[in-house]
Design a protein around this motif. Structure first.
Motif, mmCIF file in Angstrom:
data_model
loop_
_atom_site.group_PDB
_atom_site.id
_atom_site.type_symbol
_atom_site.label_atom_id
_atom_site.label_comp_id
_atom_site.label_asym_id
_atom_site.label_seq_id
_atom_site.Cartn_x
_atom_site.Cartn_y
_atom_site.Cartn_z
ATOM 1 N N GLY A 15 0.791 -1.215 0.000
ATOM 2 C CA GLY A 15 0.000 0.000 0.000
ATOM 3 C C GLY A 15 0.823 1.264 0.000
ATOM 4 O O GLY A 15 0.286 2.359 -0.173
ATOM 5 N N GLY A 16 2.115 1.126 0.174
ATOM 6 C CA GLY A 16 3.000 2.274 0.234
ATOM 7 C C GLY A 16 3.386 2.795 -1.142
ATOM 8 O O GLY A 16 2.927 2.288 -2.171
ATOM 9 N N SER A 17 4.232 3.829 -1.127
ATOM 10 C CA SER A 17 4.653 4.484 -2.366
ATOM 11 C C SER A 17 6.166 4.601 -2.431
ATOM 12 O O SER A 17 6.852 4.615 -1.399
ATOM 13 N N LEU A 18 6.646 4.728 -3.635
ATOM 14 C CA LEU A 18 8.075 4.859 -3.871
ATOM 15 C C LEU A 18 8.257 5.550 -5.216
ATOM 16 O O LEU A 18 7.449 5.359 -6.133
ATOM 17 N N ARG A 19 9.308 6.358 -5.332
ATOM 18 C CA ARG A 19 9.605 6.969 -6.616
ATOM 19 C C ARG A 19 11.023 6.610 -7.040
ATOM 20 O O ARG A 19 11.975 6.771 -6.282
ATOM 21 N N LEU A 20 11.135 6.154 -8.257
ATOM 22 C CA LEU A 20 12.430 5.870 -8.851
ATOM 23 C C LEU A 20 12.770 6.969 -9.841
ATOM 24 O O LEU A 20 11.914 7.418 -10.593
ATOM 25 N N GLY A 66 -2.811 2.321 -13.533
ATOM 26 C CA GLY A 66 -3.598 2.953 -12.486
ATOM 27 C C GLY A 66 -2.862 3.108 -11.168
ATOM 28 O O GLY A 66 -3.319 3.823 -10.270
ATOM 29 N N ARG A 67 -1.713 2.442 -11.037
ATOM 30 C CA ARG A 67 -0.922 2.538 -9.807
ATOM 31 C C ARG A 67 0.431 3.207 -10.030
ATOM 32 O O ARG A 67 0.926 3.903 -9.150
ATOM 33 N N PRO A 88 3.012 -6.818 -2.792
ATOM 34 C CA PRO A 88 4.164 -7.728 -2.676
ATOM 35 C C PRO A 88 4.635 -8.240 -4.040
ATOM 36 O O PRO A 88 5.841 -8.444 -4.235
ATOM 37 N N GLU A 89 3.724 -8.419 -4.964
ATOM 38 C CA GLU A 89 4.112 -8.912 -6.295
ATOM 39 C C GLU A 89 4.859 -7.875 -7.124
ATOM 40 O O GLU A 89 5.335 -8.194 -8.212
ATOM 41 N N ASP A 90 4.971 -6.653 -6.630
ATOM 42 C CA ASP A 90 5.782 -5.637 -7.292
ATOM 43 C C ASP A 90 7.255 -5.763 -6.923
ATOM 44 O O ASP A 90 8.104 -5.059 -7.463
ATOM 45 N N GLN A 122 16.809 -2.572 -6.317
ATOM 46 C CA GLN A 122 15.876 -3.505 -5.691
ATOM 47 C C GLN A 122 14.717 -2.747 -5.059
ATOM 48 O O GLN A 122 14.910 -1.760 -4.337
ATOM 49 N N VAL A 123 13.524 -3.221 -5.322
ATOM 50 C CA VAL A 123 12.328 -2.732 -4.650
ATOM 51 C C VAL A 123 11.678 -3.926 -3.973
ATOM 52 O O VAL A 123 11.368 -4.917 -4.627
ATOM 53 N N THR A 124 11.511 -3.837 -2.663
ATOM 54 C CA THR A 124 10.899 -4.921 -1.904
ATOM 55 C C THR A 124 9.650 -4.407 -1.209
ATOM 56 O O THR A 124 9.696 -3.408 -0.487
ATOM 57 N N VAL A 125 8.547 -5.087 -1.454
ATOM 58 C CA VAL A 125 7.278 -4.715 -0.839
ATOM 59 C C VAL A 125 6.874 -5.843 0.105
ATOM 60 O O VAL A 125 6.569 -6.955 -0.329
ATOM 61 N N SER A 126 6.903 -5.530 1.386
ATOM 62 C CA SER A 126 6.637 -6.569 2.371
ATOM 63 C C SER A 126 6.234 -5.933 3.693
ATOM 64 O O SER A 126 6.692 -4.846 4.036
#
Length: 127
Positions: A15-20, A66-67, A88-90, A122-126
């Motif tokens: 549910g969080g956000s991140l910018r690359l 959309g995300r 998590p699948e991101d 690396q992007v980890t969603v957990s």
């Protein structure tokens, strides 16, 4: 040289956000289309988003539509990927890529079509 800069940390909760940010040095991004790809462990590199050199055309994988939002600032030689509602699948290593384009509205979705690549981040969603 294509450098990848991540804003927001290595670990993000669902549910969080991140910018690359993808900062290009050594050549101007003018007239270069750009894209983002990702690769999860044990999986092939997959397309995420693409943008034309004018910025007027964008295209997204269904899984992120959309995300995620791809954008660019040619004056800063930078391409961005804003990621919201992360799942998590991101989780994957994310790569930016660039290639010259002859038409202002062209974008590319196949990784073989790109000539320049960032080093990956690396992007980890957990939770």
């Amino acid at each position: 040289q294509v450098q990848l800069v991540k804003s927001g940390g290595d670990l993000v909760q669902p549910g969080g956000s991140l910018r690359l940010s993808c900062v290009v040095s050594g050549f101007s991004l003018d007239y270069y289309a750009a894209g983002w790809f990702r690769q999860a462990p044990g999986k092939e590199r997959e397309f995420v988003a693409a943008i034309s050199w004018s910025g007027g055309s964008t295209y997204y994988a269904d899984s992120v539509k959309g995300r995620f939002t791809i954008s660019r600032e040619n004056a800063k030689n930078t391409v961005y990927l804003e990621m919201n509602s992360l799942k998590p699948e991101d989780t994957a290593v994310y790569y930016c890529a660039a290639r010259i384009a002859y038409y202002s509205g062209s974008y590319f979705t196949a990784y073989r079509e790109y000539d320049y690549w960032g080093q990956g981040t690396q992007v980890t969603v957990s939770s």
